[in-house]
Design an enzyme around this catalytic site. Structure first.
Site, PDB file in Angstrom:
ATOM      1  CD  GLU A 186      37.234 -39.439 -45.430  1.00 17.29           C
ATOM      2  OE1 GLU A 186      38.418 -39.111 -45.641  1.00 17.29           O
ATOM      3  OE2 GLU A 186      36.918 -40.253 -44.546  1.00 17.29           O
TER       4      GLU A 186
ATOM      5  CE  LYS B 237      41.202 -39.133 -47.628  1.00 17.70           C
ATOM      6  NZ  LYS B 237      41.394 -40.207 -46.627  1.00 17.70           N
TER       7      LYS B 237
ATOM      8  CG  ASP C 293      42.344 -37.574 -44.589  1.00 14.74           C
ATOM      9  OD1 ASP C 293      43.132 -38.519 -44.774  1.00 14.74           O
ATOM     10  OD2 ASP C 293      41.113 -37.727 -44.559  1.00 14.74           O
TER      11      ASP C 293
ATOM     12  CG  ASP D  68      38.384 -37.770 -42.225  1.00 15.85           C
ATOM     13  OD1 ASP D  68      37.154 -37.599 -42.095  1.00 15.85           O
ATOM     14  OD2 ASP D  68      38.906 -38.889 -42.325  1.00 15.85           O
TER      15      ASP D  68
ATOM     16  NE  ARG E  78      37.093 -46.688 -48.240  1.00 16.78           N
ATOM     17  CZ  ARG E  78      37.389 -47.685 -47.412  1.00 16.78           C
ATOM     18  NH1 ARG E  78      36.749 -48.849 -47.506  1.00 16.78           N
ATOM     19  NH2 ARG E  78      38.329 -47.545 -46.499  1.00 16.78           N
TER      20      ARG E  78
ATOM     21  CE  LYS F 207      39.378 -39.488 -39.321  1.00 15.86           C
ATOM     22  NZ  LYS F 207      39.758 -40.884 -39.572  1.00 15.86           N
TER      23      LYS F 207
END
Length: 506
Positions: free
Chosen positions: A354, A270, A293, A275, A356, A282
């Site tokens: 996001e 990933k 991330d 993010d 996944r 968040k």
């Protein structure tokens, strides 16, 4: 292998049977010590490179300071008869016949962190675990100062040379030392990527640096930009990246092994370069940690480059999706439906789930290469830290391969733990308007639900493991062992060890 940015310049490593003949005031001799049976004395672990008089001098100096040999305790002393500026004793704990590799690795890391800019180290830690000592010294000495001005940048050169003192300088010993240095360099490369701030590592730049590393290692490299991604139907990557002014990328790095009928391994990582959570934004507190991330992508890139450098006889193909998850007028909304690469439709109930979405696209693409094994890794879920804490990755996937990956991870000191994927969790991902929802309505088993989602995209017959590194990829606390603050490089060593195991035994 060297980083695509200035980054951490790893020390050179040599092997020698004896101390140098001339004194070097700037050098430090690192020696392992243990507590005696009654804890009243500290003993130097024997090494043929240290004669009895040198050992006695070191032990006498330690006794004068009432030093202890507990695990990772360090004591600096002067030994005038030795050709070094000082001696750094590092504890391994109670005296015993052998020491686990990670005890040595962590002791070496603690020693390196206490060196305060020493340029040259000689170590007898090799006498009880050469490879682990080399890895620990390099990783413990790691520093990231690319964005420091002259006002705060380190004034010293840092650790530049490591000499492992051992009675055995056969080619296999030298190869082991160099292999350990290469592994530590790969981890440092992953750390450099993670520690580079999102202002300077956005998808296009990340792809450029990955391409530079790959081409330097002799890998085949393919980069898909946003137009190519949209044309090919990578709905997950496009959907996540559409809220950012900096468009997404997909990078493919391929190592061709020497065996004509050897195993083929797919790696997926990933690469969310930052993010915010998107529209499902968040909380502001600690959001800056989301610079990490892309830790999975960083580790995958470093691993495939290392596989090429070590000439592993298997095919290794890395598929790395990269995007920035931002809220804007163009961002995807909760309730939107997207089509993953390969045709599965997904209702996006939470734009902060996001990872996944981009991983699913990459998994399907990786499956088109007909791999025997698929290893993917990401900072997937905060639920990983709730279940296992900040240092223990969770491994999900095909039962046999999952357990194999977890066992190997524990053997190299990254300590992943096998986790189940209960069948009933699939029901939690049902959508009223699409094939799947990207999150469940339950607050429980978040890591396992995410793994269940990813499983839907893994091709039949492929041995698969996902490594969730949400906590272990980034150390937000104080330094420990060979791990400093910031990017850790986890799970680079696990993935490479798994590749070596597959190359050796299929």
């Amino acid at each position: 292998m060297s980083p695509a940015t200035p980054g951490y310049q790893t020390p050179t490593v040599t092997v020698s049977t004896s101390l140098p003949k001339r004194k070097a005031d700037g050098s430090v001799l690192v020696v392992p010590v243990v507590n005696g049976d009654d804890d009243s004395e500290v003993k130097v672990v024997p090494n043929p490179s240290l004669h009895a008089a040198a050992v006695a001098e070191i032990e006498s100096a330690l006794a004068a300071l009432n030093a202890k040999g507990g695990c990772e305790q360090v004591t600096r002393v002067v030994a005038p008869s030795l050709p070094v500026g000082s001696v750094l004793a590092v504890g391994l704990g109670k005296r015993r016949d052998g020491y686990p590799a990670d005890v040595i690795r962590r002791a070496a890391g603690v020693a390196a962190r206490s060196l305060n800019g020493t340029e040259s180290v000689l170590t007898t830690l090799s006498g009880v675990g050469l490879a682990a000592a080399v890895e620990g010294l390099i990783l413990g000495a790691y520093r990231f100062s690319d964005f420091r001005s002259d006002k705060t940048a380190p004034k010293d050169a840092g650790l530049r040379e490591i000499t492992a003192l051992t009675s055995d300088t056969k080619s296999t010993t030298k190869e082991a030392a160099q292999r350990a240095a290469d592994i530590a360099t790969a981890v440092a490369t992953a750390r450099d990527f993670v520690n580079t701030p999102p202002s300077h590592l956005f998808p296009d730049e990340f792809a450029r640096r990955a391409k530079a590393l790959g081409e330097a290692a002799g890998l085949s490299v393919e980069v898909l930009d946003e137009k190519a991604l949209e044309k090919a139907g990578y709905g997950g990557i496009i959907g996540v990246g559409k809220g950012s002014s900096r468009p997404p990328r997909l990078v493919r790095l391929s190592h061709k092994g020497a065996k004509r009928k050897g195993k083929r391994v797919a790696l997926v990582g990933k690469g969310i370069t930052f993010d915010t959570g998107g529209i499902s934004i968040k909380p502001a507190a600690n959001m800056h940690h989301m610079t990490s991330d892309m830790g999975g992508a960083a580790a995958v890139i470093a691993t495939v480059v290392l596989a090429a450098k070590q000439k592993l006889p298997i095919d290794v193909i890395a598929t790395v999706p990269m995007a920035e998850n931002m809220p804007s007028a163009t961002a995807q909304r909760p309730g939107d439906v997207l089509t993953q690469y390969g045709g599965i439709t997904v209702e996006v109930l939470n734009t902060d789930a996001e990872g996944r979405l981009i991983l699913a696209d990459a998994i399907v693409r990786a499956g088109e290469d007909k791999p025997d094994y698929l290893i993917e890794t990401s900072t997937l879920t905060g639920a990983q830290t709730v279940a296992l804490g900040a240092r223990t990755p969770g491994v999900m996937g095909s039962d046999e391969f999952r357990d194999r990956v977890a066992t190997i991870s524990q053997s190299v000191g990254e300590n992943a733990w096998a986790m189940p994927l209960p069948e009933e969790l699939k029901d939690d991902l049902k959508s009223t308007v699409a094939d799947l929802a990207n999150v469940s309505g339950s607050r429980y088993a978040g890591m396992l639900v995410a793994g269940t989602y990813l499983r839907e995209f893994v091709p039949d017959g492929v041995q698969w493991a996902h490594i969730d590194i949400a906590g272990p990829a980034y150390n937000t606390g104080g330094p420990w062992g060979y791990t400093g603050k910031g990017g850790t490089g986890v799970p680079t060593r696990t993935m490479f060890a798994v590749l070596e195991d597959i190359a050796a035994s299929g």
